[in-house]
Motif scaffolding. Sequence first.
Motif, PDB file in Angstrom:
ATOM      1  N   ARG A  36       0.859  -1.195   0.000  1.00 24.11           N
ATOM      2  CA  ARG A  36       0.000   0.000   0.000  1.00 24.11           C
ATOM      3  C   ARG A  36       0.889   1.236   0.000  1.00 24.11           C
ATOM      4  O   ARG A  36       1.865   1.293   0.732  1.00 24.11           O
ATOM      5  CB  ARG A  36      -0.872   0.016   1.241  1.00 24.11           C
ATOM      6  CG  ARG A  36      -1.930   1.091   1.248  1.00 24.11           C
ATOM      7  CD  ARG A  36      -2.889   0.775   2.385  1.00 24.11           C
ATOM      8  NE  ARG A  36      -3.944   1.725   2.496  1.00 24.11           N
ATOM      9  CZ  ARG A  36      -5.159   1.420   2.929  1.00 24.11           C
ATOM     10  NH1 ARG A  36      -5.458   0.180   3.272  1.00 24.11           N
ATOM     11  NH2 ARG A  36      -6.067   2.344   3.039  1.00 24.11           N
ATOM     12  N   HIS A  37       0.503   2.203  -0.821  1.00 21.01           N
ATOM     13  CA  HIS A  37       1.270   3.446  -0.863  1.00 21.01           C
ATOM     14  C   HIS A  37       0.955   4.305   0.331  1.00 21.01           C
ATOM     15  O   HIS A  37      -0.149   4.266   0.856  1.00 21.01           O
ATOM     16  CB  HIS A  37       0.930   4.236  -2.132  1.00 21.01           C
ATOM     17  CG  HIS A  37       1.478   3.602  -3.356  1.00 21.01           C
ATOM     18  ND1 HIS A  37       2.825   3.607  -3.641  1.00 21.01           N
ATOM     19  CD2 HIS A  37       0.873   2.912  -4.341  1.00 21.01           C
ATOM     20  CE1 HIS A  37       3.013   2.950  -4.765  1.00 21.01           C
ATOM     21  NE2 HIS A  37       1.856   2.514  -5.212  1.00 21.01           N
ATOM     22  N   GLU A  38       1.926   5.111   0.716  1.00 22.04           N
ATOM     23  CA  GLU A  38       1.648   6.116   1.736  1.00 22.04           C
ATOM     24  C   GLU A  38       0.626   7.088   1.142  1.00 22.04           C
ATOM     25  O   GLU A  38       0.702   7.413  -0.051  1.00 22.04           O
ATOM     26  CB  GLU A  38       2.938   6.873   2.077  1.00 22.04           C
ATOM     27  CG  GLU A  38       2.795   7.840   3.220  1.00 22.04           C
ATOM     28  CD  GLU A  38       4.120   8.539   3.524  1.00 22.04           C
ATOM     29  OE1 GLU A  38       4.548   8.537   4.671  1.00 22.04           O
ATOM     30  OE2 GLU A  38       4.723   9.099   2.569  1.00 22.04           O
ATOM     31  N   GLU A  39      -0.315   7.513   1.943  1.00 22.35           N
ATOM     32  CA  GLU A  39      -1.279   8.498   1.477  1.00 22.35           C
ATOM     33  C   GLU A  39      -0.518   9.794   1.162  1.00 22.35           C
ATOM     34  O   GLU A  39       0.499  10.075   1.795  1.00 22.35           O
ATOM     35  CB  GLU A  39      -2.252   8.744   2.621  1.00 22.35           C
ATOM     36  CG  GLU A  39      -3.541   9.350   2.244  1.00 22.35           C
ATOM     37  CD  GLU A  39      -4.478   9.347   3.433  1.00 22.35           C
ATOM     38  OE1 GLU A  39      -5.679   9.400   3.198  1.00 22.35           O
ATOM     39  OE2 GLU A  39      -4.004   9.279   4.578  1.00 22.35           O
ATOM     40  N   ARG A  40      -1.037  10.541   0.162  1.00 24.44           N
ATOM     41  CA  ARG A  40      -0.337  11.777  -0.190  1.00 24.44           C
ATOM     42  C   ARG A  40      -1.208  12.988   0.126  1.00 24.44           C
ATOM     43  O   ARG A  40      -2.438  12.894   0.100  1.00 24.44           O
ATOM     44  CB  ARG A  40       0.017  11.789  -1.677  1.00 24.44           C
ATOM     45  CG  ARG A  40       1.027  10.732  -2.069  1.00 24.44           C
ATOM     46  CD  ARG A  40       0.810  10.309  -3.493  1.00 24.44           C
ATOM     47  NE  ARG A  40      -0.602   9.965  -3.702  1.00 24.44           N
ATOM     48  CZ  ARG A  40      -1.162   9.704  -4.862  1.00 24.44           C
ATOM     49  NH1 ARG A  40      -0.430   9.750  -5.949  1.00 24.44           N
ATOM     50  NH2 ARG A  40      -2.441   9.404  -4.971  1.00 24.44           N
ATOM     51  N   LEU A  41      -0.589  14.107   0.349  1.00 23.30           N
ATOM     52  CA  LEU A  41      -1.353  15.323   0.638  1.00 23.30           C
ATOM     53  C   LEU A  41      -2.307  15.636  -0.517  1.00 23.30           C
ATOM     54  O   LEU A  41      -3.410  16.131  -0.299  1.00 23.30           O
ATOM     55  CB  LEU A  41      -0.411  16.506   0.902  1.00 23.30           C
ATOM     56  CG  LEU A  41      -1.121  17.795   1.320  1.00 23.30           C
ATOM     57  CD1 LEU A  41      -1.918  17.614   2.602  1.00 23.30           C
ATOM     58  CD2 LEU A  41      -0.138  18.944   1.486  1.00 23.30           C
ATOM     59  N   GLU A  42      -1.886  15.275  -1.752  1.00 18.74           N
ATOM     60  CA  GLU A  42      -2.743  15.507  -2.915  1.00 18.74           C
ATOM     61  C   GLU A  42      -4.114  14.849  -2.723  1.00 18.74           C
ATOM     62  O   GLU A  42      -5.131  15.374  -3.160  1.00 18.74           O
ATOM     63  CB  GLU A  42      -2.123  14.944  -4.210  1.00 18.74           C
ATOM     64  CG  GLU A  42      -0.896  15.674  -4.690  1.00 18.74           C
ATOM     65  CD  GLU A  42       0.347  15.235  -3.937  1.00 18.74           C
ATOM     66  OE1 GLU A  42       0.796  15.999  -3.044  1.00 18.74           O
ATOM     67  OE2 GLU A  42       0.860  14.158  -4.201  1.00 18.74           O
TER      68      GLU A  42
END
Length: 418
Positions: A402-408
């Motif tokens: 799972r990717h780290e969540e991004r501010l975007e």
Amino acid sequence: LGFYTGAEDGYLYVDQMRVEDIRHQVPESPFYLYSKNRIMHNYASYQQALAGIDSLPCYAVKANNNLIIMKELAAAGAGAVLVSGNELKMATVAGFDPKRTVFNGNGKLPWELELAAEKGVLINIDSEFDLANIAAAARKTGKKVSVLLRINPDVDPQVHAYVSTGLASSKFGIRNSHIKWFLDEIRKEPLLELVGVHSHLGSTITKVNIFRDAALIMCDFVKMIREEGFNLKYLNIGGGLGIDYSHQGQVLPTPTDLIDTVRDIVKELGLTLVIEPGRSMVATSCALVNTVTGVKTNGSKNFVVIDGSMATLIRPSLYGAYQHIELTTPSKEAVQVFDVVGPICESGDYLGKDRELPTPKAGDGIVVHDAGAYCMSMASNYNLKMRPAEYLVENGKLRKIRHEERLEDQLKASFEGL
Ligand code: LLP
């Protein structure tokens, strides 16, 4: 299997890999690190425990909804227990068989029930209005729906009040005294078929006789409901088995101990036993790997400040839960007593209190153990912290799951539609 301290070098390992080496490969911090072996081993323990009885082991997706982990469990043959329409959608993507899936909850919404009816999932009836909503979903979709009655057995699981669900004062399930009313209503609904009863007592349960007490009570209800002319097939005893969070070698009941306490009841009644384990399937398979930001003292207390926080892992802040904490490398520094805290602007933001640890320094690795259940799935964006990445150790290799969540993602959610 899973996490252990290397007997020779004192480093923390996960399935033959040094966590310290993994930490240097992984660009993100903090991150959740899982052992696939451990998850599969935990599931296999349930399969072995269930040998010789008709059974349906359903994994409680709320504990950990990582898609890859869900896929592995679905591929191994597990059913699923779900509490929202989105969990149902995710479970479908993961490949769980809807016929081996139970939909639970005290506030299921019309669209969620319609989706469940459409897919042929078993649905638990939690209240009078829930029954009306399930019947409406059946009519709307034109599907026959198999339902279970979630009965509140009023048995004390002897756990934290927030995770205790089978007491008369709880918001879950129907009142014992009201069962006949439900039977009459179900009789009036040609699209509803009553196939079983369900009870879930609570979570982190460490005494299996509690499950037996509840199963005996449920057994009387099964007999009564059968006498009323219903052909019950399932006895669902919920989830709830605890794990040894203490790391003090506490001997806790195993899945076999749990199943053996109810085996005779299930056999005598010719029922299929449904169980809904979450924590005991995944908790021990994971550690939250953090980096030390710095060490400080306020005169009376010492603090290790790390980059993980109550936003990343909320169980200590929310329930006062203990999760074991240790450094990823051996250390000869002086052992002191520390509170391990995060950077969130709340005094309740801690991962551990009064922990004896060798004094760490900035940049050191520090893990919070048993983080596979109700940790990532309860993570938040508080203080705009991003939900962390997840990695799985599989066949001696590290795999990002799972990717780290991004501010975007947050910006997009805020501006979309404005
Ligand atoms: N079935 C039902 C109906 C449930 O409500 C639950 C958990 C389970 C199964 C799975 O129980 P388990 O085997 O995981 O104990 N956030 C809390 C735990 C909440 C449990 C909610 N229900 C924690 O972090 O301790």
